[in-house]
Enzyme design. Structure first.
Site, PDB file in Angstrom:
ATOM      1  N   LYS A  71       0.839  -1.204   0.000  1.00 29.32           N
ATOM      2  CA  LYS A  71       0.000   0.000   0.000  1.00 29.32           C
ATOM      3  C   LYS A  71       0.875   1.256   0.000  1.00 29.32           C
ATOM      4  O   LYS A  71       0.685   2.158  -0.809  1.00 29.32           O
ATOM      5  CB  LYS A  71      -0.922   0.003   1.224  1.00 29.32           C
ATOM      6  CG  LYS A  71      -1.845   1.201   1.261  1.00 29.32           C
ATOM      7  CD  LYS A  71      -2.457   1.397   2.632  1.00 29.32           C
ATOM      8  CE  LYS A  71      -1.448   1.989   3.596  1.00 29.32           C
ATOM      9  NZ  LYS A  71      -1.960   2.162   4.953  1.00 29.32           N
ATOM     10  N   ASP A  89      -6.200   1.052   0.915  1.00 26.71           N
ATOM     11  CA  ASP A  89      -6.117   1.178   2.375  1.00 26.71           C
ATOM     12  C   ASP A  89      -7.463   0.765   2.962  1.00 26.71           C
ATOM     13  O   ASP A  89      -8.340   0.278   2.244  1.00 26.71           O
ATOM     14  CB  ASP A  89      -5.700   2.595   2.792  1.00 26.71           C
ATOM     15  CG  ASP A  89      -6.828   3.600   2.594  1.00 26.71           C
ATOM     16  OD1 ASP A  89      -7.876   3.236   1.998  1.00 26.71           O
ATOM     17  OD2 ASP A  89      -6.671   4.739   3.043  1.00 26.71           O
TER      18      ASP A  89
END
Ligand code: SF4
Length: 169
Positions: A71, A89
């Site tokens: 991420k 996320d």
């Protein structure tokens, strides 16, 4: 915090002049500051030793840095370098599933499904839009479905207490 920090320390080499204790003091207002300070210094060391002090521009290289997962690497690619990447996320994961843009309990699967349905040139903005919507309307516990402009397109509907009263499909 980053505005202040980056004004003082302009490169990995400059961060490496700090001891871990000093860096902890600099960033102590953020959560998990001890492990973050440790990872920042370890990542700076790798940047200096492996990448000549520059931040690499590929997912595989970025994820070799301590503390940098998929991420974070995608956020760096897209926000720092403008390279199309869709970082998933907690907000992106939740909102994408509720809206039916993705259907999975696995982050990497949601990422792949989003990349399949969102045009590549919209990946960066879609990441920000889903986060924005997740923060402003579609919160984890009590999403504001009554005032949500995406209601007609959503697979979920929650009442004011946060209970699901409708789930399409
Ligand atoms: S209708 Fe509710 S669950 Fe669906 S996107 Fe809007 S706020 Fe989220």
């Amino acid at each position: 915090m980053t505005a202040r920090l980056f004004a003082q320390y302009r490169s990995p080499a400059e961060f490496l002049r700090l001891s871990q204790a000093d860096l902890e003091t600099e960033i102590k207002e953020i959560g998990l500051f001890r492990s973050k300070a440790k990872n920042i210094l370890a990542a700076c060391r790798v940047l200096e030793e492996e990448f000549g002090g520059d931040v690499p521009r590929t997912l595989s290289e970025l994820t070799t840095l301590p503390g940098v997962g998929r991420k974070t690497a995608k956020v760096v690619l897209s926000n720092a370098f403008g390279i199309p990447a869709l970082a998933v996320d907690t907000h992106v994961f939740r909102v994408a599933n509720r809206l039916g843009l993705a259907h999975s309990t696995r982050v990497e699967e949601v990422e792949r499904q989003l990349e399949d349905v969102i045009p590549r040139e919209e990946w960066i903005r879609t990441h920000h839009r889903l986060i924005w919507h997740g923060r402003r309307r579609c919160g984890a516990r009590k999403p504001a479905c009554e005032s949500c402009t995406l209601r007609a397109h959503c697979e979920y509907f929650y009442d004011a207490t946060g209970a699901i009263i409708l789930k399409v499909n």
